[in-house]
Motif scaffolding. Structure first.
Motif, PDB file in Angstrom:
ATOM      1  N   CYS A 197      -4.944  81.301 -34.290  1.00  0.00           N
ATOM      2  CA  CYS A 197      -4.316  80.638 -35.443  1.00  0.00           C
ATOM      3  C   CYS A 197      -4.611  79.141 -35.510  1.00  0.00           C
ATOM      4  N   PHE A 198      -5.776  78.745 -34.996  1.00  0.00           N
ATOM      5  CA  PHE A 198      -6.247  77.376 -35.170  1.00  0.00           C
ATOM      6  C   PHE A 198      -7.507  77.409 -36.031  1.00  0.00           C
ATOM      7  N   ARG A 199      -7.512  76.605 -37.085  1.00  0.00           N
ATOM      8  CA  ARG A 199      -8.648  76.575 -38.005  1.00  0.00           C
ATOM      9  C   ARG A 199      -9.497  75.325 -37.791  1.00  0.00           C
ATOM     10  N   GLN A 200     -10.782  75.517 -37.821  1.00  0.00           N
ATOM     11  CA  GLN A 200     -11.741  74.440 -37.585  1.00  0.00           C
ATOM     12  C   GLN A 200     -11.658  73.369 -38.672  1.00  0.00           C
ATOM     13  N   SER A 201     -11.745  72.114 -38.264  1.00  0.00           N
ATOM     14  CA  SER A 201     -11.735  70.990 -39.193  1.00  0.00           C
ATOM     15  C   SER A 201     -13.157  70.502 -39.436  1.00  0.00           C
ATOM     16  N   LYS A 202     -13.350  69.767 -40.512  1.00  0.00           N
ATOM     17  CA  LYS A 202     -14.645  69.121 -40.740  1.00  0.00           C
ATOM     18  C   LYS A 202     -14.841  67.948 -39.794  1.00  0.00           C
ATOM     19  N   VAL A 203     -13.755  67.514 -39.143  1.00  0.00           N
ATOM     20  CA  VAL A 203     -13.843  66.478 -38.121  1.00  0.00           C
ATOM     21  C   VAL A 203     -14.169  67.149 -36.783  1.00  0.00           C
ATOM     22  N   PRO A 204     -15.281  66.844 -36.170  1.00  0.00           N
ATOM     23  CA  PRO A 204     -15.653  67.511 -34.918  1.00  0.00           C
ATOM     24  C   PRO A 204     -14.556  67.413 -33.861  1.00  0.00           C
ATOM     25  N   GLU A 211     -11.563  68.721 -33.930  1.00  0.00           N
ATOM     26  CA  GLU A 211     -10.195  68.798 -34.435  1.00  0.00           C
ATOM     27  C   GLU A 211      -9.933  70.144 -35.100  1.00  0.00           C
ATOM     28  N   PHE A 212      -8.661  70.583 -35.019  1.00  0.00           N
ATOM     29  CA  PHE A 212      -8.273  71.883 -35.546  1.00  0.00           C
ATOM     30  C   PHE A 212      -6.923  71.781 -36.250  1.00  0.00           C
ATOM     31  N   MET A 213      -6.626  72.785 -37.051  1.00  0.00           N
ATOM     32  CA  MET A 213      -5.352  72.868 -37.756  1.00  0.00           C
ATOM     33  C   MET A 213      -4.609  74.120 -37.298  1.00  0.00           C
ATOM     34  N   LEU A 214      -3.395  73.955 -36.837  1.00  0.00           N
ATOM     35  CA  LEU A 214      -2.553  75.076 -36.428  1.00  0.00           C
ATOM     36  C   LEU A 214      -1.851  75.663 -37.639  1.00  0.00           C
ATOM     37  N   GLN A 215      -1.805  76.983 -37.716  1.00  0.00           N
ATOM     38  CA  GLN A 215      -1.068  77.673 -38.773  1.00  0.00           C
ATOM     39  C   GLN A 215       0.126  78.393 -38.158  1.00  0.00           C
ATOM     40  N   THR A 244       2.231  79.361 -44.892  1.00  0.00           N
ATOM     41  CA  THR A 244       2.309  78.983 -43.487  1.00  0.00           C
ATOM     42  C   THR A 244       2.568  77.479 -43.392  1.00  0.00           C
ATOM     43  N   LEU A 245       3.055  77.045 -42.228  1.00  0.00           N
ATOM     44  CA  LEU A 245       3.200  75.623 -41.960  1.00  0.00           C
ATOM     45  C   LEU A 245       1.977  75.181 -41.175  1.00  0.00           C
ATOM     46  N   ASN A 246       1.128  74.392 -41.792  1.00  0.00           N
ATOM     47  CA  ASN A 246      -0.158  74.017 -41.204  1.00  0.00           C
ATOM     48  C   ASN A 246      -0.131  72.576 -40.714  1.00  0.00           C
ATOM     49  N   ILE A 247      -0.531  72.391 -39.465  1.00  0.00           N
ATOM     50  CA  ILE A 247      -0.563  71.046 -38.887  1.00  0.00           C
ATOM     51  C   ILE A 247      -2.009  70.697 -38.535  1.00  0.00           C
ATOM     52  N   PRO A 248      -2.642  69.813 -39.308  1.00  0.00           N
ATOM     53  CA  PRO A 248      -4.043  69.428 -39.042  1.00  0.00           C
ATOM     54  C   PRO A 248      -4.143  68.281 -38.047  1.00  0.00           C
ATOM     55  N   GLY A 249      -5.378  68.028 -37.616  1.00  0.00           N
ATOM     56  CA  GLY A 249      -5.668  66.868 -36.775  1.00  0.00           C
ATOM     57  C   GLY A 249      -5.397  67.063 -35.303  1.00  0.00           C
ATOM     58  N   ASN A 283      -5.928  69.342 -26.703  1.00  0.00           N
ATOM     59  CA  ASN A 283      -4.464  69.428 -26.761  1.00  0.00           C
ATOM     60  C   ASN A 283      -3.953  70.806 -27.155  1.00  0.00           C
ATOM     61  N   ILE A 284      -4.849  71.712 -27.501  1.00  0.00           N
ATOM     62  CA  ILE A 284      -4.437  73.038 -27.967  1.00  0.00           C
ATOM     63  C   ILE A 284      -3.611  73.795 -26.919  1.00  0.00           C
ATOM     64  N   PRO A 285      -3.985  73.807 -25.633  1.00  0.00           N
ATOM     65  CA  PRO A 285      -3.141  74.511 -24.650  1.00  0.00           C
ATOM     66  C   PRO A 285      -1.705  73.990 -24.621  1.00  0.00           C
ATOM     67  N   GLU A 286      -1.533  72.684 -24.749  1.00  0.00           N
ATOM     68  CA  GLU A 286      -0.190  72.104 -24.737  1.00  0.00           C
ATOM     69  C   GLU A 286       0.580  72.491 -25.999  1.00  0.00           C
ATOM     70  N   VAL A 287      -0.105  72.535 -27.133  1.00  0.00           N
ATOM     71  CA  VAL A 287       0.529  72.947 -28.380  1.00  0.00           C
ATOM     72  C   VAL A 287       0.975  74.407 -28.291  1.00  0.00           C
ATOM     73  N   ASN A 288       0.116  75.250 -27.749  1.00  0.00           N
ATOM     74  CA  ASN A 288       0.462  76.666 -27.609  1.00  0.00           C
ATOM     75  C   ASN A 288       1.713  76.869 -26.752  1.00  0.00           C
ATOM     76  N   LYS A 289       1.837  76.105 -25.694  1.00  0.00           N
ATOM     77  CA  LYS A 289       3.041  76.203 -24.870  1.00  0.00           C
ATOM     78  C   LYS A 289       4.272  75.767 -25.653  1.00  0.00           C
ATOM     79  N   TYR A 290       4.103  74.732 -26.479  1.00  0.00           N
ATOM     80  CA  TYR A 290       5.237  74.204 -27.226  1.00  0.00           C
ATOM     81  C   TYR A 290       5.743  75.195 -28.275  1.00  0.00           C
TER      82      TYR A 290
END
Length: 346
Positions: free
Chosen positions: A14-21, A23-27, A62-67, A72-79
């Motif tokens: 549930c992380f989407r690729q950003s145009k910024v290398p 970086e990802f957006m969580l859904q 969905t609630l999408n959080i970009p940037g 940091n994705i492992p820490e976000v997943n735990k949160y």
């Protein structure tokens, strides 16, 4: 971009690729589009701690959080572990193990819904309750499905453009003795619906053309004396085969009409079995409408109704003819069955 990043695995997470290398957006899933307001603090914390300080209300509610940086994705997943448990397991009774790894799949998209009859005077059903029951049947799964639930035939939830659109409809009851012949219901049906009502030339009461009533309940809303009321028994219309997209968008058509909630849930339970059969048990991203096209409507109908006990009022479409809008070049176009290309990221 770092080529060691597994974009497909992150997408399933549930992380989407950003145009910024990098970086990802969580859904964050919001089944039925209704959650406790406290969860906005979850989105705020993620956005301000690991994101870019903003969040986006996704097109599938969905609630999408970009940037969010890749590291940091492992820490976000735990949160988000507590969020997933409260929303998916506690609220929707989904049978899944919640871990520190975040979402296990994005295959079945977030079930969308309008506000329903908890608020809207036009809605015939509680859209959120049904969405949560259906979430339990489709998630988690790697087999793709898009579903939207509308409280009434006005279809604010755009069920006509999903693999499955579920619309709450009402069996209207006419109380002859309450009717004062004012014609308010006739005007409402003519102006806002299908125009199936008219005043009798004999006694000034109301006559109805039963063939074309869509169960919207506009008559009940307009009537000053409650001469029209909704039958307490809830009914649904199920639309299938709708889709957006660049090549051949189309509006869904009615598959089932006047079915009960039990029937709706039983039908949706068969979706993964149908998808697996069409895809030879190898799930990948493809519109559900394309799966119906590959199998053919008759096979789709057979498999989706397998083991389903239809209620006495139920109607099933014997055949469906879709009208597509064709945007592709007609030069060197392969047959549709050879086009498993991914659609838009929604």
């Amino acid at each position: 971009m770092n080529h060691d990043i597994n974009i497909k695995a992150l997408r399933n997470n549930c992380f989407r690729q950003s145009k910024v290398p990098g970086e990802f957006m969580l859904q964050l899933r919001v089944p039925g589009s209704l959650i406790d307001a406290k969860h906005l603090e979850t989105a705020q914390h993620i956005a301000q701690t690991w994101g870019n300080g903003t969040f986006h209300l996704g097109m599938r509610q969905t609630l999408n959080i970009p940037g969010i940086k890749y590291e940091n994705i492992p820490e976000v997943n735990k949160y988000i572990k507590d969020y997933i448990k409260e929303v998916e397991v506690d609220m929707c009774d989904v049978d899944m193990e919640v871990t520190d790894e975040g979402y296990p799949t994005i295959g079945a998209r977030n079930v969308m819904a309008c506000i329903g009859n908890t608020h809207c005077i036009k809605a015939n059903i509680n859209t959120h309750e049904l969405a949560r029951k259906l979430e339990k049947e489709i998630f988690p799964s790697h087999y793709h499905i898009k579903m939207s639930i509308a409280g009434c035939p006005n279809d604010c939830a755009k069920g006509h453009f999903n693999d499955f659109g579920i619309v709450g409809i009402a069996d209207m009851v006419y109380h002859y003795d309450r009717c004062i012949g004012c014609g308010a219901c006739v005007d409402a049906c003519k102006d806002h619906s299908t125009g199936v009502l008219k005043k009798s030339e004999v006694d000034g009461k109301i006559e109805k053309d039963e063939c074309c009533c869509v169960g919207c309940a506009e008559c009940a809303i307009a009537c000053p004396t409650s001469a029209w009321t909704r039958n307490p028994k809830k009914f649904y219309r199920v639309l299938v085969g709708g889709r957006s997209g660049k090549q051949y968008p189309r509006m869904g058509k009615t598959f089932l009409n006047w079915v009960t909630e039990d029937v709706v849930i039983s039908v949706i339970k068969n979706w993964q079995k149908f998808s697996a059969w069409v895809l030879d048990y190898k799930p990948f991203y493809i519109h559900g409408s394309h799966l119906i096209d590959r199998a053919g409507y008759q096979k789709f109908k057979e498999m989706m109704l397998d083991g389903v006990e239809l209620n006495p009022e139920a109607k099933v479409a014997q055949r469906i003819h879709w009208t597509e809008t064709e945007y592709r070049s007609q030069i060197n176009v392969k047959p549709l069955c050879e086009h498993p290309a991914a659609g838009p990221q929604d």
